[in-house]
Design a protein around this motif. Sequence first.
Motif, mmCIF file in Angstrom:
data_model
loop_
_atom_site.group_PDB
_atom_site.id
_atom_site.type_symbol
_atom_site.label_atom_id
_atom_site.label_comp_id
_atom_site.label_asym_id
_atom_site.label_seq_id
_atom_site.Cartn_x
_atom_site.Cartn_y
_atom_site.Cartn_z
ATOM 1 N N MET B 1 0.845 -1.202 0.000
ATOM 2 C CA MET B 1 0.000 0.000 0.000
ATOM 3 C C MET B 1 0.875 1.245 0.000
ATOM 4 N N ALA B 2 0.734 2.075 -1.016
ATOM 5 C CA ALA B 2 1.469 3.343 -1.016
ATOM 6 C C ALA B 2 0.776 4.317 -0.065
ATOM 7 N N THR B 3 1.562 5.126 0.620
ATOM 8 C CA THR B 3 1.023 6.120 1.534
ATOM 9 C C THR B 3 0.718 7.393 0.741
ATOM 10 N N ARG B 4 -0.520 7.875 0.833
ATOM 11 C CA ARG B 4 -0.893 9.052 0.057
ATOM 12 C C ARG B 4 0.072 10.215 0.309
ATOM 13 N N GLY B 5 0.656 10.726 -0.739
ATOM 14 C CA GLY B 5 1.453 11.940 -0.622
ATOM 15 C C GLY B 5 2.879 11.737 -0.144
ATOM 16 N N PHE B 6 3.291 10.474 0.077
ATOM 17 C CA PHE B 6 4.663 10.236 0.551
ATOM 18 C C PHE B 6 5.558 9.889 -0.630
ATOM 19 N N THR B 7 6.603 10.660 -0.795
ATOM 20 C CA THR B 7 7.566 10.345 -1.851
ATOM 21 C C THR B 7 8.865 9.828 -1.258
ATOM 22 N N GLY B 8 9.221 10.306 -0.068
ATOM 23 C CA GLY B 8 10.436 9.825 0.582
ATOM 24 C C GLY B 8 11.665 10.544 0.074
ATOM 25 N N ARG B 9 12.702 10.423 0.844
ATOM 26 C CA ARG B 9 13.969 11.039 0.446
ATOM 27 C C ARG B 9 14.985 9.917 0.346
ATOM 28 N N ARG B 10 15.180 9.436 -0.849
ATOM 29 C CA ARG B 10 16.028 8.253 -1.017
ATOM 30 C C ARG B 10 17.492 8.602 -0.837
ATOM 31 N N PRO B 11 18.196 7.733 -0.123
ATOM 32 C CA PRO B 11 19.642 7.930 -0.043
ATOM 33 C C PRO B 11 20.283 7.617 -1.392
ATOM 34 N N GLY B 22 14.199 -0.917 5.653
ATOM 35 C CA GLY B 22 13.629 -0.174 6.780
ATOM 36 C C GLY B 22 14.639 0.619 7.582
ATOM 37 N N TYR B 24 17.773 3.605 8.072
ATOM 38 C CA TYR B 24 18.298 4.855 7.512
ATOM 39 C C TYR B 24 19.702 5.075 8.065
#
Lengths: 239, 201
Positions: B1-11, B22, B24
């Motif tokens: 399930m994708a979280t609405r509006g979450f794009t994340g900050r990928r390393p 999981g 960081y």
Amino acid sequence: MTERAALRWQEAEIAAIEPVTGRVRSFRFRVDFAERFRPGQHVDVRLTAPDGYQAQRSYSIASAPDASGTIELMIEHLDEGEVSGFFASVAEVGDRIELRGPIGGSFVWTGRDAGPLLLVGGGSGVVPLLAMLRHRDAAAPDVRALLLYSARTRSEMIAREELEARARDEPGFTLMLALTREPGGRRIDRARIDAALGALGAPAHAFVCGSNPFVSAASDLLLDAGVPPGVIRTERFGG
Amino acid sequence: MATRGFTGRRPPEATRERLPPGQYLTEDFPVLQLGPTPRIDLATWRFTLRDGAKPLKSWSWEAFEALPRTTWQGDIHCVTKWSKFDTAWEGVTVDDILADAGVAAPTEFALAEGYDDYTTNVPVADLRGGRAMVATRYAGAPIPPDHGGPARLLVPHLYFWKSAKWVNGLRFTKKDEAGFWELRGYHMYGDPWREQRFTGD
């Protein structure tokens, strides 16, 4: 106590959002364990991007176990916070967030654990201590408790009105503040610890939560003041 | 399930390959422990190897420091989601501890024990073959007390709660006995690459 059942992820709907301080927001999540956790425990939250990328963080539960069907998390917006930034500016009531818990079996207090109960919190480290105080009021109001709470300013205090009301209305609960950036403010030092211990008596349980340096300093002060190491439980965040 | 509006900050890609699911990356060295940092006197420090309740051998600090030294550099992963890269440790491998005691591991399981009464279980196979040490130095200096000094277990291929701080013994057990966190819902083995955080993971 053994808790060997699997911890499953559940989709928890955000039931309510309220501002707490300038940087902290309160979130009510609908979960299936709202009645069966212990104050001091935390949950893991997992956010998923459309391409499957995930980020996880842990947050302490602020509410006491109750029949509301919800738990409260208080999430502080950290600079550059990948997950806290989402909760600060994107999350809305009705969103469904993956969450699992309750987690943690050391930094916990229930009414059966009795007292006196000494709580020492720095900044948002007060959140799990708030859960203990709320539970004490509901389940064990006879237990004497004292919260020594360090925050930078009055406006940055989490749940200030609630804590002041509890201190006024609840016999046996004492609130002591250490506001480090108010005029005449001071950090928690040996004199404050001694004053807290003098007011409370020897604690049966002491819980210390806050940033890494705060917890190191406060737990060392408690040891110096003669509190036995086995009585002190710590939880740290940041890093 | 994708979280609405979450794009994340990928390393960056190079970082991502080294991060278990999981986790960081942190540049700090967070501290996690049950209680206050114990006050340990090197004059009375002991490390004891036991088969069940029976002591096999015990070392003073001086005797322990005289054992063969091994260095290890690499990444560590805490169940609270942080990982730290390129940490540098020095200590005595469990192989060398067993060799100095003149014994083979009597069972297939062990519990590490700490001065704070903490315990955590690790299979002996994960302690042998140079995979684990009792570390006494971090980044070229004695391990600070908040990070488990004077000596901590280091089992870097498992979540870091297995790397018991302030370690004072290793006890071989007939079966895989749950330690402090394992009794409280944490995974019996704790492989970060399989994300074994909790029971059932």
